[in-house]
Scaffold this active site. Structure first.
Site, PDB file in Angstrom:
ATOM      1  CG  HIS A  18      18.806  37.830  27.970  1.00 39.72           C
ATOM      2  ND1 HIS A  18      17.702  37.108  27.548  1.00 39.72           N
ATOM      3  CD2 HIS A  18      18.961  37.514  29.280  1.00 39.72           C
ATOM      4  CE1 HIS A  18      17.246  36.378  28.534  1.00 39.72           C
ATOM      5  NE2 HIS A  18      17.976  36.618  29.609  1.00 39.72           N
ATOM      6  CG  HIS A  21      14.780  39.995  29.911  1.00 46.30           C
ATOM      7  ND1 HIS A  21      16.146  39.936  29.870  1.00 46.30           N
ATOM      8  CD2 HIS A  21      14.409  39.423  31.076  1.00 46.30           C
ATOM      9  CE1 HIS A  21      16.596  39.366  30.974  1.00 46.30           C
ATOM     10  NE2 HIS A  21      15.565  39.043  31.727  1.00 46.30           N
ATOM     11  CB  CYS A 125      19.703  27.238  43.063  1.00 49.32           C
ATOM     12  SG  CYS A 125      20.328  28.097  41.594  1.00 49.32           S
ATOM     13  CB  CYS A 128      16.385  29.178  41.307  1.00 53.48           C
ATOM     14  SG  CYS A 128      16.833  28.194  39.892  1.00 53.48           S
ATOM     15  CB  CYS A 142      20.476  24.516  39.812  1.00 56.12           C
ATOM     16  SG  CYS A 142      19.077  25.453  39.170  1.00 56.12           S
ATOM     17  CG  HIS A 145      20.757  28.898  37.380  1.00 57.11           C
ATOM     18  ND1 HIS A 145      19.590  28.843  38.099  1.00 57.11           N
ATOM     19  CD2 HIS A 145      20.793  30.112  36.776  1.00 57.11           C
ATOM     20  CE1 HIS A 145      18.946  29.992  37.946  1.00 57.11           C
ATOM     21  NE2 HIS A 145      19.639  30.766  37.157  1.00 57.11           N
ATOM     22  CE  LYS A 299      16.143  31.039  31.232  1.00 57.75           C
ATOM     23  NZ  LYS A 299      16.138  31.133  32.696  1.00 57.75           N
ATOM     24  CE  LYS A 302      18.440  39.439  33.938  1.00 57.93           C
ATOM     25  NZ  LYS A 302      18.171  38.420  34.965  1.00 57.93           N
TER      26      LYS A 302
HETATM   27 ZN   LIG Z   1      19.097  27.641  39.756  1.00 60.56          ZN
END
Ligand SMILES: [Zn+2]
Length: 307
Positions: A18, A21, A125, A128, A142, A145, A299, A302
């Protein structure tokens, strides 16, 4: 003429790339081009992290074989380099590159004095690929996430990070290892000063579905994907044979510069330098940290789809 080895991080290939990157790739490309124009000898490297457990889970969810899935997404990342006209000199894929696995195995052995086994229980997680303490979570979720971590209990190999607080602090505070911007350097120093706990560097092969690099001498375990992935910065330089590229770009007196997002700062400014100290190799000279592109205050990632 100064040598400058410039790297991007190597993203997981659990989905297609995306725009986040592209941000890091373009930043690194600008730096590489600037250094070339200045007359420096530059090697600019990118790649993909194929060995993540996340890739395995994403392939299962998509109903596709892991190899096929990983290859397809890695090709999309490689194509991004062409679409952005990047001046990349080398692109490493951790599951494909013949230099990588022997390099990771050698690195593991080089750290042998700091590796030991113990049973571990913690909150993990998968997004991560990292254990969290309850205090690091936000409302039990998390912070990266916003998902609930899994309770995991297993026998793992550990790396004696606790031994390196003093040497890391010294390298960072003297500027031998530059961390930019200064706010990120202060964040790392505060993390070190809060006390460094040893970290887990392997997973049971069964949980990883056999995907990844087996621990040398202990095939029931695979090497933790972060330990594996961080090694790419030297394995792509023919570290296993201490070849010319390794001697020139890593052992030489030029710059060794990593570009990365703030979410992986700890891995690059604490874990990786400690691994290098353990293995007897020089540290990066600089770590440049960028923020995230956001949409609607979140953020772009993906896993978090943007509408
Ligand atoms: Zn995470």
């Amino acid at each position: 003429m100064t040598a400058a080895y410039i790297t991007t991080t190597i993203p997981y290939v659990n989905a297609r790339p995306h725009i986040g990157h592209a941000l890091e790739l373009v930043q690194a490309d600008v730096l590489a081009r600037y250094r070339r124009v200045r007359g420096d000898d530059v090697r600019f490297q990118s790649g993909t992290d194929d060995n993540s457990l996340k890739n395995v889970l994403a392939a299962e969810a998509a109903g596709v074989g892991v190899r096929e899935f990983v290859d397809r997404n890695a090709r999309a990342f490689l194509a991004l380099g062409g679409a952005l006209s990047l001046s990349v000199d080398d692109f490493i894929r951790t599951s494909h590159d013949p230099r990588h696995r022997p390099g990771v195995e050698r690195f593991w052995r080089a750290c042998a004095d700091d590796l030991y086994q113990k049973r571990y229980e913690g909150l993990y997680c998968t997004g991560c690929e990292q254990f969290y303490t309850p205090a690091e979570l936000r409302d039990g979720r998390c912070p990266e996430h916003d998902t609930e971590p899994q309770q995991v209990s297993e026998e793992n190999w550990f790396f004696r990070l606790s031994r390196y607080a003093g040497p890391l602090r010294e390298a960072i505070s003297t500027g031998r290892l530059r961390i930019e911007p200064a706010g990120r350097r202060n964040e790392v120093l505060a993390f070190i000063d809060a006390g460094l706990a040893d970290f887990s560097v392997s997973r049971p092969a069964t949980r990883a579905d056999g995907w990844g690099i087996p621990v040398p001498g202990d095939p029931g375990q695979v090497i933790y994907v972060w330990f594996d992935a961080l090694c790419n910065y030297v394995t792509a330089l023919d570290y296993p044979d201490e070849g010319e590229a390794f001697r020139r770009w890593w052992l030489g007196d030029g710059d060794r510069i990593h570009l990365l997002g703030k979410g992986v700062l700890r891995f690059h400014a604490v874990y990786w330098p400690a691994m290098l100290l353990s293995s007897g190799l020089p540290l990066p000279t600089a770590v440049f940290v960028h923020d995230y592109l956001t949409a609607g205050g979140r953020k772009i990632s993906k896993s978090a789809a943007v509408r």
